[in-house]
Design a protein around this motif. Structure first.
Motif, PDB file in Angstrom:
ATOM      1  N   GLU A  57       0.829  -1.202   0.000  1.00 41.46           N
ATOM      2  CA  GLU A  57       0.000   0.000   0.000  1.00 41.46           C
ATOM      3  C   GLU A  57       0.867   1.258   0.000  1.00 41.46           C
ATOM      4  OE1 GLU A  57      -2.954   0.064   3.107  1.00 41.46           O
ATOM      5  OE2 GLU A  57      -3.538  -2.003   2.659  1.00 41.46           O
ATOM      6  N   LEU A  58       1.893   1.257   0.826  1.00 42.89           N
ATOM      7  CA  LEU A  58       2.789   2.411   0.891  1.00 42.89           C
ATOM      8  C   LEU A  58       3.528   2.598  -0.435  1.00 42.89           C
ATOM      9  CD1 LEU A  58       3.832   4.671   2.718  1.00 42.89           C
ATOM     10  CD2 LEU A  58       5.547   3.085   3.585  1.00 42.89           C
ATOM     11  N   ASP A  62       2.209   8.014  -4.272  1.00 44.12           N
ATOM     12  CA  ASP A  62       3.011   8.803  -5.202  1.00 44.12           C
ATOM     13  C   ASP A  62       4.511   8.742  -4.912  1.00 44.12           C
ATOM     14  OD1 ASP A  62       0.848   9.570  -6.715  1.00 44.12           O
ATOM     15  OD2 ASP A  62       0.542  11.454  -5.633  1.00 44.12           O
ATOM     16  N   ASP A  63       4.887   8.944  -3.682  1.00 48.31           N
ATOM     17  CA  ASP A  63       6.301   8.905  -3.307  1.00 48.31           C
ATOM     18  C   ASP A  63       6.604   7.638  -2.509  1.00 48.31           C
ATOM     19  OD1 ASP A  63       4.790   9.636  -1.137  1.00 48.31           O
ATOM     20  OD2 ASP A  63       6.159  11.179  -0.418  1.00 48.31           O
ATOM     21  N   ARG A  67       9.284   6.675   0.600  1.00 53.36           N
ATOM     22  CA  ARG A  67       8.695   6.479   1.930  1.00 53.36           C
ATOM     23  C   ARG A  67       9.022   5.095   2.479  1.00 53.36           C
ATOM     24  NH1 ARG A  67       2.714   8.332   2.205  1.00 53.36           N
ATOM     25  NH2 ARG A  67       3.145   7.961   4.401  1.00 53.36           N
ATOM     26  N   VAL A  68       8.986   4.075   1.622  1.00 51.66           N
ATOM     27  CA  VAL A  68       9.320   2.726   2.076  1.00 51.66           C
ATOM     28  C   VAL A  68      10.789   2.658   2.490  1.00 51.66           C
ATOM     29  CG1 VAL A  68       9.627   0.322   1.319  1.00 51.66           C
ATOM     30  CG2 VAL A  68       7.480   1.508   0.859  1.00 51.66           C
ATOM     31  N   ILE A  69      11.667   3.229   1.690  1.00 51.88           N
ATOM     32  CA  ILE A  69      13.090   3.186   2.038  1.00 51.88           C
ATOM     33  C   ILE A  69      13.361   3.997   3.306  1.00 51.88           C
ATOM     34  CG2 ILE A  69      15.425   3.761   1.274  1.00 51.88           C
ATOM     35  CD1 ILE A  69      14.513   3.014  -1.576  1.00 51.88           C
ATOM     36  N   ASP A  70      12.696   5.125   3.461  1.00 50.49           N
ATOM     37  CA  ASP A  70      12.835   5.892   4.704  1.00 50.49           C
ATOM     38  C   ASP A  70      12.356   5.065   5.902  1.00 50.49           C
ATOM     39  OD1 ASP A  70      13.902   8.106   3.409  1.00 50.49           O
ATOM     40  OD2 ASP A  70      11.988   9.201   3.358  1.00 50.49           O
TER      41      ASP A  70
END
Length: 134
Positions: A57-58, A62-63, A67-70
């Motif tokens: 979902e994440l 869009d980004d 966001r997943v890597i963060d």
């Protein structure tokens, strides 16, 4: 549940989805690592589908990739950064081939987790060796 578990699971899901195709071999490898590795000894496997879905979902946002890597970086910290990278490499190596999307994503993860290039190369070589076939 420990946040580092989520970060490690997200790492594996991210790598498996890198080429838009989560293969059976990759999914099997992910499950085996969760069952076998000491870092997951206190992980509740029943939460794996929900954690995987949350990552997907994440990623769809869009980004999502950033966001997943963060999230991964925050969850694993410096202590488990090498472990996260090793899991990523194992997922890539599981099906015996690494495509350009996967290789690029490994590079991004390596940079974002601040891993030394020589350490990363050793991890990559170990993954390759573990997943070789006769």
């Amino acid at each position: 549940m420990a946040k580092h578990h989520d970060g490690l699971i997200y790492t594996m899901v991210l790598m498996s989805a890198a080429d838009s195709e989560m293969t059976d071999v990759e999914l099997f490898t992910m499950g085996e690592m969760v069952r076998a590795l000491p870092v997951f000894h206190d992980y509740d496997e029943a939460t794996l589908p929900a954690t995987t879905a949350a990552c997907a979902e994440l990623l769809a946002e869009d980004d999502g990739l950033d966001r997943v890597i963060d999230f991964i970086k925050g969850a694993v910290g410096t202590k488990l950064a090498e472990t996260a990278y090793a899991l990523a490499c194992d997922v890539v190596a599981a099906d015996g081939k690494a495509n350009q999307e996967e290789l690029r994503l490994l590079e991004i993860i390596r940079h974002r987790l601040d891993l030394d290039r020589l350490i990363a190369a050793g991890i990559e070589r170990g993954s390759r060796a573990r997943h070789m076939t006769g």
